[in-house]
Design a protein around this motif. Structure first.
Motif, short mmCIF file in Angstrom:
data_model
loop_
_atom_site.label_atom_id
_atom_site.label_comp_id
_atom_site.label_asym_id
_atom_site.label_seq_id
_atom_site.Cartn_x
_atom_site.Cartn_y
_atom_site.Cartn_z
N HIS A 18 41.74 35.21 54.97
CA HIS A 18 42.51 36.44 55.13
C HIS A 18 41.70 37.44 55.96
O HIS A 18 40.69 37.96 55.49
CB HIS A 18 42.85 37.04 53.78
CG HIS A 18 44.03 37.98 53.83
ND1 HIS A 18 44.07 39.10 54.63
CD2 HIS A 18 45.24 37.93 53.18
CE1 HIS A 18 45.22 39.70 54.49
NE2 HIS A 18 45.95 39.01 53.62
N PRO A 19 42.13 37.73 57.18
CA PRO A 19 41.33 38.59 58.06
C PRO A 19 41.50 40.09 57.82
O PRO A 19 40.81 40.89 58.45
CB PRO A 19 41.86 38.21 59.45
CG PRO A 19 43.29 37.88 59.22
CD PRO A 19 43.35 37.23 57.86
N LEU A 20 42.41 40.46 56.90
CA LEU A 20 42.71 41.88 56.70
C LEU A 20 42.34 42.35 55.29
O LEU A 20 42.77 43.42 54.86
CB LEU A 20 44.21 42.14 56.94
CG LEU A 20 44.75 41.68 58.30
CD1 LEU A 20 46.26 41.91 58.38
CD2 LEU A 20 44.05 42.40 59.43
N ALA A 21 41.54 41.58 54.60
CA ALA A 21 41.21 41.91 53.21
C ALA A 21 39.70 41.90 53.01
O ALA A 21 39.17 41.19 52.16
CB ALA A 21 41.87 40.91 52.27
N ASP A 22 39.01 42.71 53.79
CA ASP A 22 37.55 42.71 53.70
C ASP A 22 37.08 43.45 52.45
O ASP A 22 37.69 44.44 52.02
CB ASP A 22 36.95 43.36 54.95
CG ASP A 22 37.13 42.50 56.19
OD1 ASP A 22 37.02 41.27 56.04
OD2 ASP A 22 37.38 43.05 57.27
N ARG A 23 36.01 42.94 51.90
CA ARG A 23 35.43 43.52 50.69
C ARG A 23 33.96 43.13 50.59
O ARG A 23 33.53 42.16 51.24
CB ARG A 23 36.20 43.06 49.45
CG ARG A 23 36.08 41.59 49.22
CD ARG A 23 37.33 40.90 48.74
NE ARG A 23 38.58 41.33 49.27
CZ ARG A 23 39.70 41.41 48.55
NH1 ARG A 23 39.68 41.10 47.28
NH2 ARG A 23 40.82 41.81 49.09
N VAL A 24 33.21 43.85 49.79
CA VAL A 24 31.79 43.57 49.60
C VAL A 24 31.65 42.35 48.71
O VAL A 24 32.28 42.27 47.63
CB VAL A 24 31.06 44.77 48.99
CG1 VAL A 24 29.62 44.42 48.65
CG2 VAL A 24 31.10 45.96 49.95
#
Length: 808
Positions: free
Chosen positions: A727-733
């Motif tokens: 998923h390229p739109l769900a960035d998280r640490v």
């Protein structure tokens, strides 16, 4: 000389051959200068423990005011100290004192290193990319530990146009040998002639007699094939003069040779057993040296180009700097092997080591994988490109540094040519012609089997013919970004052999055509094969309406690296990589990517390519037209969206094997079909829309890790949906944890504007991806790696670090 003891010691020793011991573990490090840290009794207990290889520049975030500036990725530099205790037992050395000669060998320290042993100075070394060594025989003590101290001074900034790293970033070795020895850098095997039925081979080596007597010696030389069988052997008798190092050459005929090539990198092993002959005829082994080698020939001519084993090879090459992304400049053998695997997977058959000698492990990996190497010495000569670059040391050290490169690297079958420099600022000056002659002559004194070249980028408003004198002493002319010169210069100088030493990423078709249709052009090296730290912002794409700038035209903060590579910082191929492989017909035949939605023209520099992503997940209204960029070696392609045809296009050579088809966006599956001439389906490529993120997928690059404090495992951490789509739109640490005999060496993502600390244990994903690099702590056993992030369950994988005795 302790000659009276020579034979007694040899006879008493069952294993007289020399040894090389890795000294990478157990160091203490202090960042900053310290008075008296070279002293034997200096208290370093408060210093941080580190294992080599080590690059302190990437252990903190970049800062805008860093002295390294954008060229160094805005990373810290300065001064650092290393100290290590070295216990030695005379009874365990091979050979044993008093006949042992003991040396410290440094593969690479950046930069301006100064070394002490037991409080006494050994010497200095300026260049950060060449090996050096010191004889410590007379300083070793066996009753208590020895102490090595190294001061590294990288404070003269800026000094590099790319991330150099700071510190002892390559290996250190302790080598023991006899006073009468075959120096390791002297042994190499060269193939004089290669035929199907036989090969004419020469084994060249030196004998170094450090004693005070002439000695009667025997050299037993063998060549073994991959099965260990002896395919050639001979014994030579000679007198070795006291205090002299003398070159030797022995010729062989090898029946039915197995040639080293790009497709089949086959090795032999050469071994020299050196025996001393006493006055009474006794023969005693005093040294044994072995080295693997590849039997192959290299030649060039303007009618056929580059010939490997008599067959034409067209170089599909890439330029590569020496950093490993989040690892910085630290040269782990596993990282070097992985880099070559990535390059081969992307279709490359050649690499240029821009713009310095690489690590030996990198060349070993190229030997093993069949990757040809253009080995380059310098970025600058006498005229500086930066205030404190190699130009400060050039006049004093270029000869020894150039010789060090050739002596170390000439044994590598993968090295097909030597480069003496890159875009030197004095390339149009009269004295540069003399330097070109001197450098070529020095190389040919050490190696006559490979061509010599240089890579330059013209002279601005002056004619390329003004460079003829610079090229004249060389065997090949390296052209940076000038394919239009190939035909023009060939007409003027039909005997010249040419090579594209640098090319723009978006000119893949031009360089393929100019190279493959002109036999006097042996190949092309794109800038670059892999993204790298430093040269901040090179290749970045500016939003529509924003004027594009090159790194030397503007402050590129917050960028910390260059994004002009075919492969990104974590090792994933970009769409431009697939296109280049398709154009050059290096295996792949079909690929598709999607341009991000935008209005207006992108701001591009010559090193940029129009952005596209291997994704069908976009935050746009349904029906919004998106450009699908298709690369294909099939004559025609068809695009399907959720099973319905939405367009076709021709993708022949006339279209440069590429087409752009506008597709109204709709979530689901986008399929590109490659069609044969008659219209039959030949191949499919698909992209799927990602649903809600459900998991973190951990994917290690290998499972055969060894518990040796050097082994690395690169683990991709991808945020995926329930079908495994990133998923390229769900960035998280992502927070990483390691349990068992391993540690986290580095973390990171491909976003070169992210200022996260690579030497940490957490990092944000970028377009759904991050990476953690795990390092063995030296003990065998199971290792559990856990990744945690908000909104998805923790993910774990199990690694197994095998004992070092296990096959690798």
């Amino acid at each position: 000389m302790r000659i009276a003891a020579l034979f007694a010691v040899c006879l008493a020793s069952a294993a007289i051959a020399g040894e090389r011991r890795l000294l990478d573990s157990g160091w203490r490090f202090h960042q900053g200068d310290v008075s008296g840290a070279e002293g034997l009794e200096f208290d370093d207990r408060a210093w941080r423990r580190v294992d080599l290889p080590h690059d302190w520049s990437v252990e903190s975030s970049p800062t805008k005011d860093a002295m390294s500036e954008g060229g160094g990725g805005y990373h810290i530099a300065g001064v650092g100290w290393y100290r290590r205790e070295l216990p030695l037992e005379a009874s365990k050395l091979r050979p044993q004192p008093p006949s042992a000669v003991i040396r410290l060998e440094f593969e690479g320290v950046y930069r301006n290193s100064e070394v002490w042993f037991n409080g006494r100075p050994l010497g200095k070394h300026a260049y950060g990319y060449t090996p050096f060594s010191f004889d410590v025989t007379d300083r070793v003590r066996f009753d208590r530990p020895n102490v090595i101290a190294v001061r590294v001074d990288n404070s003269g900034q800026p000094n590099s146009r790319w991330h150099s790293g700071s510190g002892i970033y390559r290996h250190i070795w302790l080598r023991t040998s006899s006073e009468v020895t075959v120096p390791a850098d002297s042994l190499w095997v060269r193939t004089k002639e290669l035929r199907t039925e036989s090969a004419a081979v020469e084994v060249a080596y030196d004998i170094d007699n450090a004693t005070e007597r002439d000695l009667d010696l025997l050299a037993h030389v063998t060549l073994r094939d991959t099965s260990g069988a002896i395919v050639a052997e001979t014994t030579e008798r000679m007198v070795s003069a006291a205090g002299e190092r003398a070159p030797q050459v022995i010729g062989f005929e090898v029946a039915s040779p197995q040639a080293w090539s790009i497709e089949t990198p086959t090795f032999y092993a050469a071994q020299i057993d050196l025996l001393a002959v006493s006055e009474h005829g006794e023969q005693v082994l005093i040294d044994s040296v072995s080295q693997r080698c590849g039997l192959r020939t290299i030649s060039i001519d303007p009618q056929q180009g580059l010939l490997l084993n008599g067959e034409r090879v067209v170089l599909f090459g890439g330029n590569v700097h020496h950093d490993h992304g989040p690892l910085g400049a630290a040269s782990f053998d596993d990282a070097e092997r992985r880099r070559v695997r990535l390059l081969k997977a992307a279709g490359f058959n050649a690499v240029r080591t821009s713009h310095n000698p690489p690590s030996e492990a990198f060349l070993d990996a190229c030997d093993e994988r069949g990757m040809l190497v253009l080995d380059e010495a310098f970025d600058s000569w006498r005229k500086p490109k930066l205030k404190h670059d190699y130009s400060e040391d050039f006049d004093a050290h270029w000869r020894e540094d150039l010789a060090a490169m050739v002596l170390r690297d000439r044994r590598h079958a993968s090295v097909f040519a030597w480069s003496i420099g890159n875009e030197m600022f004095e390339r149009g000056d009269a004295y540069a012609v003399e330097l070109s002659k001197e450098m070529a002559a020095l190389i040919r004194d050490l190696d006559q089997t490979r061509p010599v070249t240089v890579g330059v980028n013209g002279l601005g408003s002056r004619s390329w013919s003004d460079l003829d004198a610079l090229f004249a002493p060389l065997d090949m002319a390296g052209y940076n970004y000038a394919p239009e010169q190939y035909a023009l210069d060939h007409e003027r100088l039909p005997g010249r052999v040419m090579m594209g030493t640098e090319s723009y990423a978006d000119e893949a078709f031009v360089h393929w055509h100019e190279t493959t249709t002109r036999p006097w052009v042996v190949g092309d090296f794109v800038w670059t094969a892999i993204d790298y730290l430093g040269e901040a912002g090179l290749g970045r794409v500016f939003p529509p309406g924003q004027p594009p700038k090159k790194p030397w035209e503007a402050d590129m903060w917050p960028w910390r690296g260059a994004v002009c590579g075919d492969i990104d910082l974590l090792g994933h191929r970009k769409p431009v990589s697939h296109y280049r492989q398709i154009v050059w017909d290096r295996g792949a035949k079909l690929h598709a990517a999607v341009e991000p939605p935008h209005e207006g023209d992108w701001g591009l520099t010559p090193w940029s390519v129009e952005p596209s992503e291997e994704s069908w997940t976009w935050e746009v209204e349904e029906g919004t037209p998106l450009n699908v960029v298709v690369s294909s070696r099939w004559p025609k392609v068809r695009v399907l969206l959720n099973g319905k045809s939405v367009g076709e296009a021709v993708t022949t050579e006339a279209e440069e094997f590429r087409a752009t088809i506008a597709v109204p966006y709709e979530p689901g599956e986008l399929i590109v079909v490659g069609l044969k001439e008659e219209g039959a389906e030949a191949e499919r490529f698909s992209l799927r829309t990602a649903n809600t993120p459900r998991a973190i997928r951990l994917t290690p690059d290998r499972t055969d890790a060894i518990a040796d404090r050097q082994s690395l495992v690169f683990i991709d951490a991808d945020v995926v949906d329930d079908h495994g789509v990133v998923h390229p739109l769900a960035d998280r640490v992502v927070r990483f944890k390691v349990e068992g005999p391993a540690t986290i060496q580095a973390v990171g993502n491909v976003d070169l504007t992210n200022h996260g600390v690579y030497a940490g244990n957490s990092f944000s994903t970028y377009r759904g991806r991050a990476q953690v690099i795990v390092r063995s702590s030296g003990k065998p056993g199971a290792v559990k790696v856990t990744a945690e992030a908000e909104g998805v369950p923790p993910a774990t994988i199990q690694l197994e670090f095998a004992p070092p005795s296990a096959p690798r």
